[in-house]
Design a protein around this motif. Structure first.
Motif, PDB file in Angstrom:
ATOM      1  N   ASN A  45      -2.254 -10.013  13.317  1.00 34.31           N
ATOM      2  CA  ASN A  45      -1.091  -8.845  13.375  1.00 34.31           C
ATOM      3  C   ASN A  45      -0.249  -8.765  12.146  1.00 34.31           C
ATOM      4  O   ASN A  45       0.899  -9.481  12.368  1.00 34.31           O
ATOM      5  N   VAL A  46      -0.515  -8.218  11.053  1.00 30.98           N
ATOM      6  CA  VAL A  46       0.102  -8.349   9.855  1.00 30.98           C
ATOM      7  C   VAL A  46       0.893  -7.107   9.719  1.00 30.98           C
ATOM      8  O   VAL A  46       0.236  -5.985   9.712  1.00 30.98           O
ATOM      9  N   ALA A  47       2.188  -7.146   9.455  1.00 28.26           N
ATOM     10  CA  ALA A  47       2.971  -5.891   9.132  1.00 28.26           C
ATOM     11  C   ALA A  47       2.858  -5.579   7.817  1.00 28.26           C
ATOM     12  O   ALA A  47       2.779  -6.179   7.115  1.00 28.26           O
ATOM     13  N   PRO A  48       3.175  -4.285   7.613  1.00 28.78           N
ATOM     14  CA  PRO A  48       3.439  -3.768   6.033  1.00 28.78           C
ATOM     15  C   PRO A  48       4.600  -4.298   5.139  1.00 28.78           C
ATOM     16  O   PRO A  48       4.495  -4.366   4.175  1.00 28.78           O
ATOM     17  N   VAL A  64       6.509 -15.356  14.795  1.00 30.22           N
ATOM     18  CA  VAL A  64       6.036 -14.907  13.583  1.00 30.22           C
ATOM     19  C   VAL A  64       4.904 -15.613  13.010  1.00 30.22           C
ATOM     20  O   VAL A  64       4.082 -14.900  12.716  1.00 30.22           O
ATOM     21  N   ASN A 119      11.135  -1.000  10.026  1.00 31.91           N
ATOM     22  CA  ASN A 119       9.466  -0.699   9.826  1.00 31.91           C
ATOM     23  C   ASN A 119       8.695  -1.924   9.498  1.00 31.91           C
ATOM     24  O   ASN A 119       7.673  -1.553   8.900  1.00 31.91           O
ATOM     25  N   GLY A 120       9.323  -3.049   9.450  1.00 33.14           N
ATOM     26  CA  GLY A 120       8.534  -4.373   9.194  1.00 33.14           C
ATOM     27  C   GLY A 120       8.767  -5.481  10.008  1.00 33.14           C
ATOM     28  O   GLY A 120       9.369  -5.103  11.409  1.00 33.14           O
ATOM     29  N   GLN A 121       8.572  -6.607   9.699  1.00 31.28           N
ATOM     30  CA  GLN A 121       8.794  -7.786  10.324  1.00 31.28           C
ATOM     31  C   GLN A 121       9.948  -8.628   9.751  1.00 31.28           C
ATOM     32  O   GLN A 121       9.939  -8.934   8.619  1.00 31.28           O
ATOM     33  N   VAL A 179       1.009  -5.411   1.699  1.00 27.20           N
ATOM     34  CA  VAL A 179       1.991  -6.365   2.482  1.00 27.20           C
ATOM     35  C   VAL A 179       3.168  -6.564   1.416  1.00 27.20           C
ATOM     36  O   VAL A 179       2.984  -7.216   0.350  1.00 27.20           O
ATOM     37  N   LYS A 226      13.893  -3.994   8.588  1.00 29.44           N
ATOM     38  CA  LYS A 226      14.092  -4.430   9.947  1.00 29.44           C
ATOM     39  C   LYS A 226      13.200  -3.500  10.897  1.00 29.44           C
ATOM     40  O   LYS A 226      12.414  -3.924  11.906  1.00 29.44           O
ATOM     41  N   TYR A 238       7.608  -7.331   5.190  1.00 33.11           N
ATOM     42  CA  TYR A 238       8.328  -8.628   5.656  1.00 33.11           C
ATOM     43  C   TYR A 238       9.442  -8.714   5.067  1.00 33.11           C
ATOM     44  O   TYR A 238       9.777  -8.719   3.840  1.00 33.11           O
ATOM     45  N   SER A 243       2.121 -14.727  15.358  1.00 34.21           N
ATOM     46  CA  SER A 243       1.646 -13.252  15.144  1.00 34.21           C
ATOM     47  C   SER A 243       0.785 -13.166  14.013  1.00 34.21           C
ATOM     48  O   SER A 243      -0.248 -12.497  14.010  1.00 34.21           O
TER      49      SER A 243
END
Length: 343
Positions: free
Chosen positions: A14-17, A6, A138-140, A115, A136, A19, A9
């Protein structure tokens, strides 16, 4: 995803919308959150575009509403949801009511400019819940469980690179042992050693031994190690050093009892086929601590460990009832375990 992956990343941008940061190793969660904020927002942007909502004080719909709000001056917005107990199976006794349907809707279609960070610092999440599955999917997801030995070593090496120093393999082992695998303490010690040795330096086991102080727990571990190996002179020296540090004999004995009890429990669970990770979970200990305890426990038979625990219990009773001097009692305990010398 594992902690180290993580971090890599996020550092790559590479930042997810969304967490979902879960687990009982609080340092992992806080370190990931700190890096995420640093990566997404500048110092100036944090004043306007960083929001935190404690779920014991605010309803989740307020956090969702904030997440849909367009960031001030463009860029990104970070919304942090703290103590999201509704992601676990536990029931909250507070009076705050949460509209989880609104959270479900957001997790299905998160705002691209935001975020959304959910902090669920619990041992287990309730995998049956829709909000867990959506977060899980749709996100990280970060598994913030205590790091196992391999990941611990990788983490130390990574921190070394960040500080422009190199760790020898035995130096890493010794650092983990001396700090009890406590990440916050390890991070502090790595920083200190790196400053001492300077950029480009190599950190050896000897340097770690010189610069990293032993905690009381680690002194007890070393003391017990001396008993295990029948190096009683070593154990006695550690005991006297602890007395000089104003540690109470009764407290030292209590910690010795705790350590020998851990050895016995690890030995029993190992005989029952438990893995290192399972034993760590069962005993609420770090996996690396379980590994070290297992190494010590193998030096004893079951009856020997029970004998040690019985002797310590009797010694504690005799000290507290005034039947024997506390320093003499410990000396007799060590003497009983000293190797017989041939004359």
């Amino acid at each position: 995803m594992a902690y180290i992956d993580v971090l890599k990343s996020i550092k790559k941008g590479n930042v997810a919308p969304i967490y979902l940061l879960s687990g009982t190793e609080h340092y992992i969660i806080e370190d990931t959150l700190h890096l995420l904020i640093k990566q997404v927002l500048t110092e100036e942007e944090r004043e306007f575009n960083l929001s935190k909502f404690d779920m014991k004080e605010y309803p989740i719909e307020l956090a969702v509403e904030e997440a849909y709000t367009f960031p001030f001056m463009g860029g990104k917005r970070v919304v942090i949801v703290k103590d999201a107990f509704f992601f676990s199976a536990s029931k909250d006794t507070g009076k705050m009511e949460h509209d989880l349907k609104k959270l479900e809707a957001y997790l299905q279609e998160p705002a691209p400019e935001t975020v959304f960070v959910i902090l669920a610092p619990y041992d287990k999440l309730d995998e049956r819940k829709k909000i867990v599955k959506l977060a899980k999917k749709n996100g990280q997801f970060l598994d913030g469980s205590p790091l196992e030995e391999r990941d611990l070593k990788l983490w130390v090496m990574d921190r070394g690179k960040e500080n422009n120093v190199h760790f020898n393999e035995d130096a890493i082992e010794h650092l983990i042992t001396l700090t009890g695998a406590q990440l916050m303490l390890m991070a502090s010690e790595i920083k200190k050693i790196s400053i001492h040795i300077g950029e480009g330096g190599t950190i050896t086991k000897e340097l770690v031994e010189e610069l990293v102080p032993r905690s009381l727990e680690q002194n007890i571990f070393a003391l017990v190690e001396g008993v295990v190996k029948r190096e009683i002179d070593k154990s006695w020296k550690i005991y006297l050093d602890l007395l000089k540090q104003k540690e109470e004999p009764i407290k030292i004995i209590a910690l010795m009892v705790r350590q020998f009890r851990i050895l016995y429990q690890v030995k029993q669970l190992s005989q029952q086929g438990y893995s290192q990770k399972q034993m760590a979970s069962q005993l609420k200990l770090h996996p690396y601590v379980v590994k070290l305890a297992g190494n010590q426990a193998r030096q004893f038979k079951d009856e020997e460990l029970l004998g040690v625990l019985n002797d310590l219990a009797n010694m504690d009773y005799e000290i507290k009832t005034g039947k024997i001097d506390k320093v003499l009692a410990v000396e007799l305990f060590f003497s009983k375990r000293a190797p017989v010398r041939n004359t």
